[in-house]
Scaffold this active site. Structure first.
Site, short mmCIF file in Angstrom:
data_model
loop_
_atom_site.label_atom_id
_atom_site.label_comp_id
_atom_site.label_asym_id
_atom_site.label_seq_id
_atom_site.Cartn_x
_atom_site.Cartn_y
_atom_site.Cartn_z
N ASP A 142 0.84 -1.20 0.00
CA ASP A 142 0.00 0.00 0.00
C ASP A 142 0.88 1.25 0.00
O ASP A 142 1.89 1.32 0.70
CB ASP A 142 -0.89 -0.01 1.25
CG ASP A 142 -2.09 0.91 1.12
OD1 ASP A 142 -3.23 0.41 1.15
OD2 ASP A 142 -1.89 2.14 1.00
N LEU A 168 -0.13 4.11 1.07
CA LEU A 168 -0.60 4.99 2.16
C LEU A 168 -0.90 6.40 1.63
O LEU A 168 -0.28 7.38 2.01
CB LEU A 168 0.40 5.05 3.33
CG LEU A 168 0.68 3.73 4.03
CD1 LEU A 168 1.65 3.94 5.20
CD2 LEU A 168 -0.59 3.06 4.53
N ALA A 185 -6.02 -1.93 -4.45
CA ALA A 185 -5.53 -0.54 -4.41
C ALA A 185 -6.15 0.25 -5.55
O ALA A 185 -6.12 -0.17 -6.71
CB ALA A 185 -4.01 -0.51 -4.53
N THR A 226 -16.01 -2.73 -9.21
CA THR A 226 -17.23 -2.13 -8.67
C THR A 226 -18.41 -2.30 -9.62
O THR A 226 -18.21 -2.45 -10.84
CB THR A 226 -16.97 -0.61 -8.45
OG1 THR A 226 -18.21 0.05 -8.28
CG2 THR A 226 -16.27 0.03 -9.64
N ASP A 227 -19.61 -2.21 -9.08
CA ASP A 227 -20.81 -2.26 -9.94
C ASP A 227 -20.94 -0.98 -10.78
O ASP A 227 -21.70 -0.95 -11.74
CB ASP A 227 -22.08 -2.49 -9.11
CG ASP A 227 -22.34 -1.42 -8.05
OD1 ASP A 227 -21.52 -0.50 -7.88
OD2 ASP A 227 -23.39 -1.52 -7.37
N GLU A 228 -20.17 0.07 -10.41
CA GLU A 228 -20.34 1.36 -11.09
C GLU A 228 -19.91 1.31 -12.55
O GLU A 228 -20.29 2.16 -13.35
CB GLU A 228 -19.60 2.48 -10.32
CG GLU A 228 -20.07 2.54 -8.88
CD GLU A 228 -19.63 3.77 -8.11
OE1 GLU A 228 -19.32 4.80 -8.72
OE2 GLU A 228 -19.61 3.68 -6.87
N TYR A 260 -14.08 8.02 -12.12
CA TYR A 260 -13.76 6.85 -11.28
C TYR A 260 -14.18 5.56 -11.98
O TYR A 260 -13.37 4.64 -12.14
CB TYR A 260 -14.46 6.97 -9.91
CG TYR A 260 -14.53 5.67 -9.15
CD1 TYR A 260 -13.38 5.02 -8.71
CD2 TYR A 260 -15.77 5.06 -8.86
CE1 TYR A 260 -13.44 3.81 -8.00
CE2 TYR A 260 -15.84 3.86 -8.16
CZ TYR A 260 -14.67 3.23 -7.74
OH TYR A 260 -14.73 2.04 -7.06
N LYS A 285 -11.97 2.43 -13.52
CA LYS A 285 -12.13 1.05 -13.05
C LYS A 285 -12.49 0.15 -14.22
O LYS A 285 -11.98 -0.97 -14.34
CB LYS A 285 -13.22 0.95 -11.97
CG LYS A 285 -12.86 1.55 -10.62
CD LYS A 285 -11.71 0.85 -9.91
CE LYS A 285 -12.04 -0.52 -9.39
NZ LYS A 285 -10.91 -1.08 -8.58
N ARG A 287 -28.74 3.20 -3.98
CA ARG A 287 -27.52 2.39 -3.91
C ARG A 287 -27.88 1.06 -3.25
O ARG A 287 -28.84 0.98 -2.47
CB ARG A 287 -26.43 3.10 -3.09
CG ARG A 287 -25.94 4.42 -3.71
CD ARG A 287 -25.18 4.17 -4.99
NE ARG A 287 -24.67 5.37 -5.64
CZ ARG A 287 -25.28 6.03 -6.62
NH1 ARG A 287 -26.48 5.66 -7.04
NH2 ARG A 287 -24.70 7.08 -7.21
N ARG A 316 -24.41 16.00 -7.47
CA ARG A 316 -23.11 15.59 -8.03
C ARG A 316 -23.24 15.60 -9.55
O ARG A 316 -24.26 15.14 -10.10
CB ARG A 316 -22.82 14.17 -7.52
CG ARG A 316 -21.61 13.51 -8.13
CD ARG A 316 -21.49 12.06 -7.66
NE ARG A 316 -20.86 11.93 -6.37
CZ ARG A 316 -20.79 10.78 -5.69
NH1 ARG A 316 -21.32 9.68 -6.19
NH2 ARG A 316 -20.20 10.72 -4.51
N GLY A 375 -23.25 14.36 -13.14
CA GLY A 375 -23.37 13.00 -13.72
C GLY A 375 -23.78 11.94 -12.71
O GLY A 375 -23.44 10.77 -12.86
#
Ligand code: NAD
Ligand code: TYD
Length: 380
Positions: free
Chosen positions: A37, A39, A86, A137-139, A186, A190, A250, A317, A319
């Site tokens: 990581d 950090l 990460a 992610t599901d996004e 984001y 991903k 969500r 937010r 979009g």
């Protein structure tokens, strides 16, 4: 001691990663677990205090983008498995600073893949007994419509959705076959990293697996995300910034249930497969916020609901995806995974944890965080 497996877990000092590291270190004393990581602001070794002295655990401060260093670590430790968490993970930050997201999430994943490829291909057994597991992610699937705003009976209920409230807000769900359609920097980053992982299987034969999980909640989540941010603000009687009308939906999963799914899939998931992870537990933001307010008030000995007036509707937010809802039937049918925790129990446990660990929260919310918080919210 010789270990049966040596696994790098990236992002192990973050929210989900720390739960995965803890689970693996405690459950598999015969595995050597290396937490890699960098950090960043989101990484915090205080998340792992209880296991840091275990003999099968090693922390390495390293940037996943540093390909040479990652390669050297794989060779030194003779790594045979990677569980890759990460990432830069907060949508609001990605809107302000997309470059960092492309760098970490795309180039960082590529660096991990290439290091694993070169190291594993240099061995006589090559990819035999190896595994590269990428957490997504599901996004990446985009957004579903809020086609039933009042809620309908969901096609399945699980332990996670068995509480008082159990609605679906549309008939459509994200399936493993749903076409990728990311909207935020984001989720675009991903999605790109997911494609690279699959490309390493298809091109080089690397034994990969990808999972796409819904929103997680629970202890050790950085307080820029909805639930810990709001718990902390309610405690200090600060405004609760609800984006838009609070109607976005969500699908929430307790973080330890995600960690258990990761354990199962790392060991039993089929190579090159994708598994969706979620508990059929959809909530409108405003409804979950009310549950959180009531729970914090009750646990602090205040009158339940007395902090409802902290709710402050702010500019939406950019979009903002309307609805996420995961269909995890494949994981339940093929590998027998089920969420273990009923949602109201999970929220109660989570609120209690943040209230009992005020020092953890205070350490994070001093210094840098204040500036981030001011910048993020001053224009809303
Ligand atoms: P987090 O932001 O809490 O933690 C990320 C961790 O990665 C931190 O410890 C940070 O220091 C580390 N990191 C960041 N950049 C790095 C770099 N360049 N090199 C090495 N380490 C670096 O994130 P999280 O919420 O725990 O999410 C973990 C993973 O799970 C992410 O890949 C995210 O996309 C995915 N995911 C998250 C959720 C969720 O609800 N939080 C849901 C589904 C999937
Ligand atoms: P978040 O925890 O940022 O997760 P994600 O965007 O990855 O789903 O946000 C969850 C939901 O809560 C999302 O619809 C945005 C909303 N939200 C607010 O209304 N106010 C806030 O201050 C935050 C952080 C989120």
């Amino acid at each position: 001691m010789t270990y049966n497996r040596t696994i790098i877990i990236t992002g192990g000092a973050g929210f989900i990663g720390s739960h995965v590291v803890r689970l693996f270190v405690n459950k598999y004393p015969d595995y050597r677990i290396i937490n890699l990581d960098k950090l960043t602001y989101a990484g915090n070794l205080a998340n792992l205090k209880d296991i840091e002295d275990k003999p099968n655990y090693r922390f390495v401060k390293m940037d996943i983008c540093d390909f040479e260093a990652v390669m050297a670590l794989m060779q030194e430790e003779k790594v045979d498995g990677v569980i890759h968490l990460a990432a830069e993970s907060h949508v609001d930050r990605s809107i302000k600073d997309p470059f960092t997201f492309a760098q970490t999430n795309v180039m960082g994943t590529l660096s991990m893949l290439q290091a694993a490829k070169i190291y594993w291909e240099s061995l006589p057994e090559r990819y035999e007994g190896k595994r590269f597991y990428h957490i997504s992610t599901d996004e990446v699937y985009g957004a579903l419509e809020l086609s039933h705003p009042e809620g309908i009976k969901p096609p399945y209920t699980t332990k996670a959705s068995s509480g008082l409230h159990h609605e679906a807000y549309g008939e459509d769900f994200f399936y493993e076959t749903t076409k990728y359609n990311p909207h935020s920097p984001y989720s675009a980053a991903k999605a790109s990293s997911d494609h690279f992982v699959r490309a390493y299987h298809d091109t080089y034969g690397m034994p990969t697996v990808v999972t796409n999980c819904s929103n997680n909640y629970g202890p050790y989540q950085f307080p820029e995300k909805l639930i810990p941010l709001f718990i902390n603000n309610i405690r200090h009687r600060k405004p609760l910034p609800v984006y838009g009308k609070g109607e976005n939906v969500r699908d929430w999963l307790y973080v330890e249930d995600h960690a258990r799914a990761i354990d199962l899939i790392f060991h039993q998931g089929k190579v090159a497969e994708t598994y969706n992870i979620g508990g059929f537990n959809e909530w409108k933001n405003i409804d979950i916020i009310k549950v959180v307010i009531n729970t914090v008030d009750r646990l602090l000995g205040r009158k339940e609901g007395e902090d409802m007036d902290l709710i402050t509707y702010v500019t939406d937010r950019a979009g903002h995806d309307m609805r996420y809802a995961i269909d995890s039937t494949k994981l339940q049918k093929e590998l027998g995974w089920e969420p273990s925790l009923q949602f109201e129990e999970g929220i109660e446990k989570t609120v209690r944890w943040y209230l009992d660990n005020q020092e953890w929260m205070d350490n994070i919310t001093s210094g840098e965080y204040e500036k981030y918080y001011e910048d993020m919210y001053k224009n809303r």
